[in-house]
Design an enzyme around this catalytic site. Structure first.
Site, PDB file in Angstrom:
ATOM      1  N   THR A 192      -0.998   4.920  -9.148  1.00  0.00           N
ATOM      2  CA  THR A 192      -0.409   6.021  -9.901  1.00  0.00           C
ATOM      3  C   THR A 192       0.210   5.504 -11.192  1.00  0.00           C
ATOM      4  OG1 THR A 192       0.044   7.092  -7.799  1.00  0.00           O
ATOM      5  CG2 THR A 192       1.179   7.974  -9.720  1.00  0.00           C
ATOM      6  N   GLY A 220       2.655   3.089  -4.981  1.00  0.00           N
ATOM      7  CA  GLY A 220       2.456   3.798  -6.250  1.00  0.00           C
ATOM      8  C   GLY A 220       1.804   2.963  -7.347  1.00  0.00           C
ATOM      9  N   SER A 244       0.856  -1.177   0.000  1.00  0.00           N
ATOM     10  CA  SER A 244       0.000   0.000   0.000  1.00  0.00           C
ATOM     11  C   SER A 244       0.902   1.239   0.000  1.00  0.00           C
ATOM     12  CB  SER A 244      -0.869  -0.018   1.264  1.00  0.00           C
ATOM     13  OG  SER A 244      -1.679   1.126   1.320  1.00  0.00           O
ATOM     14  N   SER A 300      -1.964  -7.780  -3.634  1.00  0.00           N
ATOM     15  CA  SER A 300      -1.764  -9.215  -3.904  1.00  0.00           C
ATOM     16  C   SER A 300      -0.459  -9.707  -3.285  1.00  0.00           C
ATOM     17  CB  SER A 300      -1.798  -9.500  -5.412  1.00  0.00           C
ATOM     18  OG  SER A 300      -0.987  -8.622  -6.164  1.00  0.00           O
TER      19      SER A 300
END
Lengths: 291, 291
Positions: free
Chosen positions: A129, A126, A123, A195
């Site tokens: 983004t 990026g 987390s 994941s």
């Protein structure tokens, strides 16, 4: 002999017939009654585990068109007329139906190859983004992409799932399956999700033909992600308000050998557009941006 | 005041910011600090139930950029600087992030509008045949389609589901959610499944913007379907080998008012390509085949 079901009802030529069989590890396919097959006979899913294949038909099928499958042990449907395939029984589950538009046709239309870009990482590393920058970069070159992330999946398809371990695995499984459908549709599907476990990522990879699952690891140290903390989640995790938070009190297993690793530069950070360019170049080199 | 989360980190201009809010039935959105908004301010999902909207930003955002939402009762985020939206709390769940490529952008690329053609009807009524003919017809006109049916979903995404009533409903819900994603990706998604209950179909319809869910009813009497019995399933159901078979010992609720009803002609049957043409004409008239 395996059963074959269906009835021959061509829509228009060229068309393509799609067969299914319960026969595993088919080694070869025999056609007879020549002239009805195009030269672009293709196997969908290969000869291996997916017992499906399709045949492009370029001319009206003659009365004596015949088909059989061979897997080393068994020859099925041998001598069976393709025009007379209905209701032989269904114990062994061969069916066939006209197939609609194939992946290769959609790819031709889009001038690209369907694939999955799987962005994994902590987390705050990026992922979103990059997904955003990559989709913009590809779109500006006329390529069709679709981003699957927590936002458009957790609030819809996966709204029934919690954050317990089983449900987190199921969340990933479903996203993998949906990504596969998007790749089959010809899109460059960008899946962006933490994941954390190799096993779950490997299962998603296994759904796709070799090469079509491109794993991108956002290799950003947890300290950096925690300092960024764009959603304030690390703070909540440190305060004990979120349990089993990846990187804090739940493990993240970095990929052992993924296609692309993106790291921060020593001085300053790599910009999202630089990272997107790395992935785009990879796709270009591997031929995914043309047909 | 509702909470807003996020941090301003533009990737490149023009970009687009996507917001979420817990405020329902937003009536208007106020911006101030002018000059940073493009003229193509758009609402995604409309003002109604989906509390999401996006704003196209064409110039660097000034320090005093501000945003607020009004729903008749409440004005939220009023006077709140857009550059200072982080960590106000998350009790009311407004978040924002740069959005990647939007649906409207993908539609422009594809020269079509994303939607869902939902084909419902009894087993053997010709749903798959229509799906196939329609996808071919649209593809031959350069339109991108994708067919979702039992074959590509039951064996993948929905492999965990059985045929009990709860799982059959979940099967339909998931296909509805995936169809929604495909429509959002800009594709004409053709979902072909019995979907016997109005409630389940209505729930899928509700996922999509008005007009984008096009329900097609294969109005074929059960006697005709049973006589065709292409998969031999009616025979098994009559023999008691399949329980709760729609049309035999489980009900089918025909649509009360769907967009398109396809019936057999008195003499001879309507061909798949004639049926596909009816649906294609509908899409053409409604503007789905252009942008």
């Amino acid at each position: 002999m395996d059963a074959i079901q269906g009835a021959y009802e061509p829509i228009s030529l060229p068309t393509c017939l799609s067969f299914r069989t319960s026969l595993r590890k088919v080694r070869s396919i025999k056609f007879s009654g020549g002239g009805w097959l195009g030269n672009s006979t293709r196997l969908r899913g290969g000869y291996h585990d997916i017992p499906r294949f399709s045949v492009r038909v370029k001319a009206a099928m003659p009365e004596d068109a015949r088909i059989s499958l061979v897997n080393g042990h068994t020859e099925t449907g041998a001598g069976k007329s393709v025009r007379d395939l209905s209701n032989i029984g269904n114990s062994t589950n061969i069916r066939w139906h006209d197939c609609p538009v194939r992946k290769v046709d959609r790819q031709e239309l889009l001038q690209q190859k369907g694939c999955v870009i799987w962005i994994t990482g902590l987390s705050g590393s990026g992922k979103s983004t990059l997904a955003c920058a990559l989709s913009r970069s590809l779109h500006s070159r006329g390529k069709l992409t679709y981003v699957l992330d927590g936002d458009n999946v957790r609030h819809g398809l996966n709204r029934d799932l919690s954050f317990n371990p089983e449900d987190r695995a199921e969340n990933i499984r479903r996203i993998g399956e949906v990504a596969k459908l998007f790749a089959d549709a010809g899109l460059i599907c960008i899946a962006s999700l933490i994941s954390p476990f190799r096993k779950d990522r490997a299962a998603c990879r296994a759904l796709l033909p070799e090469g079509d699952f491109i794993e991108v690891f956002m290799d950003v140290p947890v300290e950096v992600c925690e300092a960024r903390d764009p959603k304030g989640l690390y703070k909540l995790a440190r305060a004990g308000k979120i349990k089993s938070f990846t990187g804090i009190d739940d493990p993240y297993e970095p990929p052992a050998d993924c296609e692309i690793v993106l790291q921060l530069k020593e001085q300053g950070c790599t910009s999202p557009s630089e990272m997107a360019e790395i992935v785009r170049s990879y796709l270009e080199e591997k031929g995914y941006l043309r047909t």
